[in-house]
Design an enzyme around this catalytic site. Structure first.
Site, PDB file in Angstrom:
ATOM      1  N   GLU A 278     -10.257 -58.817 -10.556  1.00  0.00           N
ATOM      2  CA  GLU A 278     -11.226 -57.769 -10.896  1.00  0.00           C
ATOM      3  C   GLU A 278     -12.041 -58.127 -12.141  1.00  0.00           C
ATOM      4  O   GLU A 278     -13.160 -57.661 -12.306  1.00  0.00           O
ATOM      5  CB  GLU A 278     -10.501 -56.433 -11.135  1.00  0.00           C
ATOM      6  CG  GLU A 278     -10.043 -55.770  -9.851  1.00  0.00           C
ATOM      7  CD  GLU A 278      -9.647 -54.310 -10.027  1.00  0.00           C
ATOM      8  OE1 GLU A 278      -9.282 -53.907 -11.143  1.00  0.00           O
ATOM      9  OE2 GLU A 278      -9.691 -53.577  -9.032  1.00  0.00           O
ATOM     10  N   LYS A 413     -15.506 -48.073  -0.981  1.00  0.00           N
ATOM     11  CA  LYS A 413     -15.321 -46.643  -1.258  1.00  0.00           C
ATOM     12  C   LYS A 413     -16.519 -45.847  -0.773  1.00  0.00           C
ATOM     13  O   LYS A 413     -16.360 -44.805  -0.145  1.00  0.00           O
ATOM     14  CB  LYS A 413     -15.146 -46.404  -2.760  1.00  0.00           C
ATOM     15  CG  LYS A 413     -13.804 -46.809  -3.302  1.00  0.00           C
ATOM     16  CD  LYS A 413     -13.695 -46.322  -4.748  1.00  0.00           C
ATOM     17  CE  LYS A 413     -12.540 -46.951  -5.461  1.00  0.00           C
ATOM     18  NZ  LYS A 413     -12.565 -46.702  -6.897  1.00  0.00           N
TER      19      LYS A 413
HETATM   20  O1  PA5 Z   1      -8.279 -52.109 -13.324  1.00  0.00           O
HETATM   21  C1  PA5 Z   1      -8.854 -51.127 -12.918  1.00  0.00           C
HETATM   22  O2  PA5 Z   1      -9.614 -50.468 -13.652  1.00  0.00           O
HETATM   23  C2  PA5 Z   1      -8.651 -50.605 -11.507  1.00  0.00           C
HETATM   24  O3  PA5 Z   1      -7.827 -51.455 -10.783  1.00  0.00           O
HETATM   25  C3  PA5 Z   1      -8.038 -49.231 -11.515  1.00  0.00           C
HETATM   26  O4  PA5 Z   1      -6.858 -49.273 -12.251  1.00  0.00           O
HETATM   27  C4  PA5 Z   1      -7.751 -48.700 -10.124  1.00  0.00           C
HETATM   28  O5  PA5 Z   1      -8.903 -48.720  -9.355  1.00  0.00           O
HETATM   29  C5  PA5 Z   1      -7.172 -47.287 -10.181  1.00  0.00           C
HETATM   30  O6  PA5 Z   1      -8.042 -46.439 -10.848  1.00  0.00           O
HETATM   31  P1  PA5 Z   1      -7.616 -44.973 -11.300  1.00  0.00           P
HETATM   32  O7  PA5 Z   1      -6.565 -45.091 -12.333  1.00  0.00           O
HETATM   33  O8  PA5 Z   1      -8.861 -44.392 -11.839  1.00  0.00           O
HETATM   34  O9  PA5 Z   1      -7.105 -44.266 -10.076  1.00  0.00           O
END
Ligand code: PA5
EC number: 5.3.1.9
Length: 426
Positions: A278, A413
């Site tokens: 990510e 999404k």
């Molecule tokens: O690293 C990140 O920001 C993402 O992987 C989020 O942790 C993930 O999408 C979950 O998001 P949230 O805590 O808002 O549900």
């Protein structure tokens, strides 16, 4: 001592002068990355573990964890991505199993959720929902299912006593719901993204519920920070790792495998995969992060690594001291052909396999880095979490991408939400 990076096996692929030149050419950037940052700087809240939890919060997390360890049979951790991966990484590697920990809200499978729900009957249940942005579908709807279950089973008051909500304390919908219901609220720091959040309340409560010393974990992270921030770039393992990754990528090594010889580290590797995927995979750039649990995967992916296209490199986790021991029983007659190693310890055999694998893969044209970590302890894992978070930040900055966003995650999404009829962006 901090996490040590052994890059001697890289010599045939990258010279020392190339590494020095890469670091020297980005001297200003490195100085900027290593300079102290203001506590509230956007997305950099993780950089000083001291600011993630103060003593008061740490004590209240420890107290809540003790209550859960005393009263619960099952602890359901609801979260996805950065909201559960860090905790799960450590729980699977070294949790004591006193309280059974189940993971919900990390997929949309009805079979999976049904299985979790079927485990709860007659067990004492606590729930921890964790979300930075409570609009995320998977944890949001899993929590609705669990919330209904808890309220029906325990009544409103007792259900609230058994529910902990970890979310941003800025009037987020999770905070509002928590306040209305009377849940215990824990802060998801505003200036920390999910994948950098393991050393905050996000990771600390579930980790403490698993019987892991969170004080030691934080101490390891703080000490690693000191080491990283006190070494000049050319002698800084996190900087060298970040620089090497970029040099290797430029030479066509587009896949990095995190390899380890301890299967209980598989969820740690998943945390690592998420952190790097990510953080770096955007704008058409980035190394594809992958993972291998050896020796098992030597009997599958090992073939590809040894002889497939030369597009991958490996980073090995080497835990130097293994406390667990098991030796091969002796036999009067060598009935199975393994008497040549009878009496030998599995820890020795595993180490021999590790050294042989590095040797074979290097000979096969795979650049191999080794991270030396003294032992699988909470302290050392705190160091390792911090090391990778920091190295990832350096690596992404050298690559020239934003280390803290993940715009690509939104594509599926929006299509899914459109198909499900959600009309407005939340
Ligand atoms: O690293 C990140 O920001 C993402 O992987 C989020 O942790 C993930 O999408 C979950 O998001 P949230 O805590 O808002 O549900």
């Amino acid at each position: 001592m901090g996490i040590e990076l052994d890059y001697t096996n890289i010599a045939a692929f990258v010279s020392k002068s190339e590494i020095d030149a890469a670091i020297e050419s980005k001297k200003r950037l490195m100085e900027h990355l290593l300079a102290p940052v203001k506590e509230n700087t956007d997305s950099l809240g993780w950089i000083d573990p001291n600011t993630l939890v103060n003593q008061k919060l740490l004590t209240s997390i420890q107290k809540k964890a003790e209550e859960i360890r005393e009263k619960a049979d099952i602890f359901v951790l609801i979260g996805v991505g950065g909201s559960n991966q860090g905790a799960r990484a450590l729980i699977e590697a070294m949790g004591d199993g006193k309280v059974e920990i189940l993971y919900a809200g990390n997929n949309l499978s009805p079979k999976y959720l049904g299985k979790i729900m079927s485990r709860l009957a007659e067990k004492s249940v606590y729930v921890n929902v964790i979300a930075k942005n409570f609009a995320t579908l998977e944890p949001g709807i899993a929590f609705r299912v669990l919330r209904h279950y808890m309220e029906q089973r325990y009544g409103l008051e007792e259900a609230a006593r058994r529910t902990i909500a970890t979310g941003t304390l800025n009037s987020s919908s999770l905070e509002q719901l928590g306040k209305m219901k009377g849940y215990t609220l824990l802060p998801f720091p505003l200036n920390v993204g999910g994948r950098y959040s393991v050393l905050s309340a996000v990771g600390l409560l579930p980790i403490a519920v698993a019987g892991i010393e969170i004080g030691e974990l934080l101490k390891g992270a703080r000490d690693e920070k000191k080491v990283i921030h006190s070494r000049i770039p050319a002698k800084n393992p996190a900087v060298i790792y970040g620089a090497l990754r970029n040099i290797l990528l430029a030479k066509g090594y587009r896949i990095e495998i995190l390899s380890y010889f301890e299967p209980s580290l598989s969820y740690f590797a998943k945390w690592w995969v998420q952190l790097f995927a990510e953080t770096e995979g955007k704008d058409g750039r980035g190394i594809y992060p992958s993972m291998c649990s050896f020796t098992e995967d030597l009997h599958s992916l090992g073939q590809y690594i040894q002889e497939g296209p030369r597009i991958l490199f490996e980073t090995f986790l080497n835990f130097e001291n293994e406390r667990a021991h098991y030796s091969l029983p002796r036999e009067e007659r060598d009935l199975d052909g393994f008497s040549y190693i009878e009496g030998k310890d599995f820890a020795h055999l595993n180490r021999t396999a590790f050294e042989a694998t590095v040797g074979a893969h290097v000979e096969g044209g795979v650049p191999c880095l080794i991270l030396n970590i003294p032992e699988l302890t909470p302290y050392n894992m705190g160091q390792l979490f911090y090391f990778f978070e920091y190295a990832c930040y350096v690596s992404a900055s050298l690559l020239g991408v934003n280390p803290f966003n993940q715009p690509g995650v939104e594509a599926y999404k929006s299509k899914m939400f459109a198909a499900l009829g959600r009309s407005v962006d939340i």
